[in-house]
Design an enzyme around this catalytic site. Structure first.
Site, short mmCIF file in Angstrom:
data_model
loop_
_atom_site.label_atom_id
_atom_site.label_comp_id
_atom_site.label_asym_id
_atom_site.label_seq_id
_atom_site.Cartn_x
_atom_site.Cartn_y
_atom_site.Cartn_z
N TYR A 197 0.83 -1.21 0.00
CA TYR A 197 0.00 0.00 0.00
C TYR A 197 0.87 1.27 0.00
O TYR A 197 1.83 1.39 0.75
CB TYR A 197 -0.93 0.04 1.22
CG TYR A 197 -1.72 1.33 1.30
CD1 TYR A 197 -2.78 1.56 0.42
CD2 TYR A 197 -1.39 2.33 2.21
CE1 TYR A 197 -3.49 2.74 0.45
CE2 TYR A 197 -2.10 3.52 2.26
CZ TYR A 197 -3.14 3.72 1.38
OH TYR A 197 -3.83 4.90 1.40
N HIS A 234 -5.22 15.78 -4.44
CA HIS A 234 -5.53 16.05 -3.04
C HIS A 234 -5.37 17.53 -2.69
O HIS A 234 -5.77 17.95 -1.58
CB HIS A 234 -4.65 15.21 -2.13
CG HIS A 234 -5.05 13.76 -2.07
ND1 HIS A 234 -5.38 13.03 -3.19
CD2 HIS A 234 -5.18 12.90 -1.03
CE1 HIS A 234 -5.68 11.78 -2.83
NE2 HIS A 234 -5.58 11.68 -1.52
N ASN A 293 0.51 12.48 4.15
CA ASN A 293 -0.02 11.86 5.35
C ASN A 293 0.63 12.48 6.58
O ASN A 293 1.83 12.73 6.59
CB ASN A 293 0.26 10.35 5.33
CG ASN A 293 -1.01 9.55 5.29
OD1 ASN A 293 -2.03 9.97 5.84
ND2 ASN A 293 -0.96 8.39 4.66
N TYR A 316 -15.68 36.78 43.42
CA TYR A 316 -14.93 35.61 42.94
C TYR A 316 -13.88 35.98 41.90
O TYR A 316 -12.81 35.36 41.83
CB TYR A 316 -15.89 34.60 42.31
CG TYR A 316 -16.72 33.79 43.27
CD1 TYR A 316 -16.70 34.04 44.64
CD2 TYR A 316 -17.55 32.77 42.81
CE1 TYR A 316 -17.48 33.30 45.51
CE2 TYR A 316 -18.33 32.03 43.66
CZ TYR A 316 -18.29 32.30 45.02
OH TYR A 316 -19.06 31.55 45.87
N ARG A 346 -11.05 36.97 44.13
CA ARG A 346 -10.68 36.02 45.18
C ARG A 346 -10.30 34.65 44.61
O ARG A 346 -9.43 33.96 45.16
CB ARG A 346 -11.86 35.88 46.14
CG ARG A 346 -11.56 35.03 47.34
CD ARG A 346 -12.61 35.07 48.43
NE ARG A 346 -13.91 35.54 48.07
CZ ARG A 346 -15.04 34.87 48.33
NH1 ARG A 346 -14.99 33.68 48.91
NH2 ARG A 346 -16.22 35.39 48.02
N PHE A 360 -1.99 8.54 11.44
CA PHE A 360 -2.46 9.80 10.87
C PHE A 360 -3.71 10.32 11.57
O PHE A 360 -4.12 11.46 11.35
CB PHE A 360 -2.78 9.63 9.38
CG PHE A 360 -3.68 8.45 9.12
CD1 PHE A 360 -5.01 8.47 9.48
CD2 PHE A 360 -3.17 7.29 8.55
CE1 PHE A 360 -5.84 7.38 9.26
CE2 PHE A 360 -3.99 6.19 8.33
CZ PHE A 360 -5.33 6.24 8.68
N GLU A 402 -12.73 5.65 5.37
CA GLU A 402 -12.28 6.48 6.49
C GLU A 402 -13.53 6.91 7.25
O GLU A 402 -14.05 8.01 7.07
CB GLU A 402 -11.47 7.65 5.95
CG GLU A 402 -10.20 7.15 5.25
CD GLU A 402 -9.69 8.05 4.15
OE1 GLU A 402 -10.19 9.19 4.02
OE2 GLU A 402 -8.79 7.61 3.41
#
Length: 514
Positions: free
Chosen positions: A54, A84, A196, A281, A284, A330, A415
């Protein structure tokens, strides 16, 4: 000028990433070259054998079952980059992209990605010569890596797209030629190795962390100054209180506030015969609120430091056995959680600072003139800056919803669970800017409040901070155009100058525990 930082892959401290983000030059430690070359040799051997692996000689994602012929391997890598590079939106800020590049060279330099040394050296050279790829800010879901933004980075290395040079976009091929650099011609696995990874998510989260740190440290200064402006007590900062609760951040914040207020004549003036028993507050509980923010920021810092020194490529090359193994490094879930935590801390830093501004402008709470103006009615004073602070705080509340709880399937359900780390981290810069502006408004209000106590003065650290402001912004007598004053004060916060003036040695950092 500081010498360039040498990035030793896998061993870069958080402080070095901070320096890179704020502009220090950086370069990859060349000692990693043998590891990189051994990794590339494993890829060469796989190509020669022809067995399907792969990312080397197959398609990607849902197309991983498609075998790619040896003659098409170079086209495969070029295609993955160009296909991409599908981001949208305004470009990422140049400091963030420089950090992306530094993170990427440090990751690839660990010799687990199969990249050739010459390709890595090109990315390192662009970093060193100020060639910053133009990367659209939107398009990653934080799993399968930050594919789209890293594709734009890689496309620029190939001469496609653009680089920012001194803030100006220059066509990528021309920019490389002007720097005497040849465009990358990617070999097997190199496109995937460059695309990646979690480097964009991590860079954005680190940038948010570093900007949040500046707002946090400044807010300790303005919080102490507001305490003096309201003639509040430093009793709640007594170390014995915090020793009983045992939280590190709370203890350190209380110590910082004690140090900032030590020697204040304003505080000394009401140590006795003050009819008030307890402060609100927002005064404090500063150690408890800001200490919790500090602990959260440190936890996120520890996660991001680990991520920055890891390898988030896929598949990974193991030189000792010659294997290439697919996994899921990834997936940016750790970064997503860290970004969500930083968002919560930023939100609270601004929130408690705004409450102190609201207290100071209210004479019933502060004992000061209404809206901090000598002639209320004729003048509105700090009425609307407090409204602006409230608006910014509410905007941050809306942005603080966790991004990590969202997921949407991609790549035809291959995915099927993603982290949303990238946009979870991208929102942090805007949130930190909002918080810095709120703290800047508090600086203006607290300094104005202390002016009403003249001739009494605050402590030496707080007077240094007030003098820094007054060199740029005079005290408010009658109403004037307020926006420039707010811009000056906000810049003192976001630049780190306010914390430096008060004394960095007094203020804790977000460095994780050793």
């Amino acid at each position: 000028m500081s010498p360039p930082l040498l990035l030793a892959p896998g061993a870069v401290p958080l402080a070095a990433w901070r320096d890179v983000y704020f502009g220090r030059a950086a370069a990859l430690d060349p000692a990693c070259r043998p590891a990189v070359e051994r990794s590339a040799a494993v890829v060469d051997a796989i190509v020669a054998e022809g067995e399907p692996v792969y990312g080397i000689n197959t398609g990607f994602g849902k197309l991983s079952t498609v075998r790619i012929a040896a003659g098409d391997l170079a086209a495969l890598q070029r295609n993955i980059v160009l296909s991409h590079a599908a981001g949208v939106g305004a470009p990422l800020p140049a400091p963030v992209v420089r950090l992306v590049m530094a993170l990427k060279v440090a990751s690839l330099g660990q010799g687990a990605s199969g990249l050739r040394w010459d390709t890595l050296a090109l990315l390192d050279a662009c970093l060193g010569r100020g060639l910053v790829p133009v990367i659209p800010s939107k398009g990653s879901v934080g799993a399968s890596g930050d594919l789209a933004p890293l594709a734009h980075m890689t496309a620029a290395l190939m001469g496609v797209g653009a680089f920012l040079i001194d803030g100006r976009a220059v066509e990528a091929g021309a920019a490389l030629a002007a720097a005497d650099l040849a465009p990358a011609s990617l070999g097997p696995k190199e496109g995937l190795a460059l695309l990646n990874g979690t480097q964009v998510s991590t860079a954005l989260a680190l940038a948010g962390l570093f900007e949040a740190e500046r707002a946090f440290r400044a807010a300790l200064v303005t919080g102490a100054l507001a305490t003096d402006a309201a003639r509040g007590s430093d009793g709640p900062f007594d170390p014995r209180i915090h020793a009983l609760r045992r939280h590190r951040g709370q203890t350190e914040v209380a110590a910082a506030l004690r140090g900032l207020m030590a020697g204040s004549a304003i505080r000394d003036s009401h140590l006795v015969d003050d009819p008030r028993v307890q402060d609100p507050y927002c005064l404090r509980c500063q150690p408890q609120v800001m200490g919790a923010c500090l602990d959260v920021l440190r936890g996120a810092a520890a996660t991001l430091e680990t991520e920055a020194n890891g390898v988030s490529d896929n598949p990974l090359v193991f030189v000792d056995t010659g294997e290439v193994i697919s996994g899921g490094n990834f997936h940016a879930e750790p970064v997503a959680f860290a970004a969500d935590a930083i968002a919560l801390a930023i939100c609270e830093i601004g929130s408690v600072a705004e409450r102190r501004v609201a207290m100071l402008v209210d004479p019933a709470l502060s004992g000061l003139p209404a809206f901090l103006t000598p002639r209320p009615g004729l003048n509105s004073g700090f009425m609307i800056p407090q409204v602006t602070a409230a608006a910014l705080v509410s905007e941050n509340k809306q942005r603080a919803h966790p991004a990590s709880v969202d997921s949407i399937p991609t790549s035809a359900n291959q995915e099927d669970h993603v982290s949303m780390a990238t946009h979870g981290a991208r929102r942090l810069l805007g949130m930190a800017r909002n918080a810095a502006d709120v703290v800047g408004i508090e600086l203006l209000a607290a300094a104005q409040g202390c002016d009403f106590h003249a001739p009494l003065r605050s402590s030496a650290p707080l007077e240094r901070a007030r003098a820094l402001l007054r060199a740029r912004v005079p005290a408010l007598a009658d109403d004037r155009h307020f926006a420039p004053d707010m811009a000056e004060a906000g810049a003192l916060v976001s630049s780190g100058a306010l914390a430096e003036a008060a004394g960095s040695n007094l203020l804790p950092s977000v460095e994780p525990a050793p």
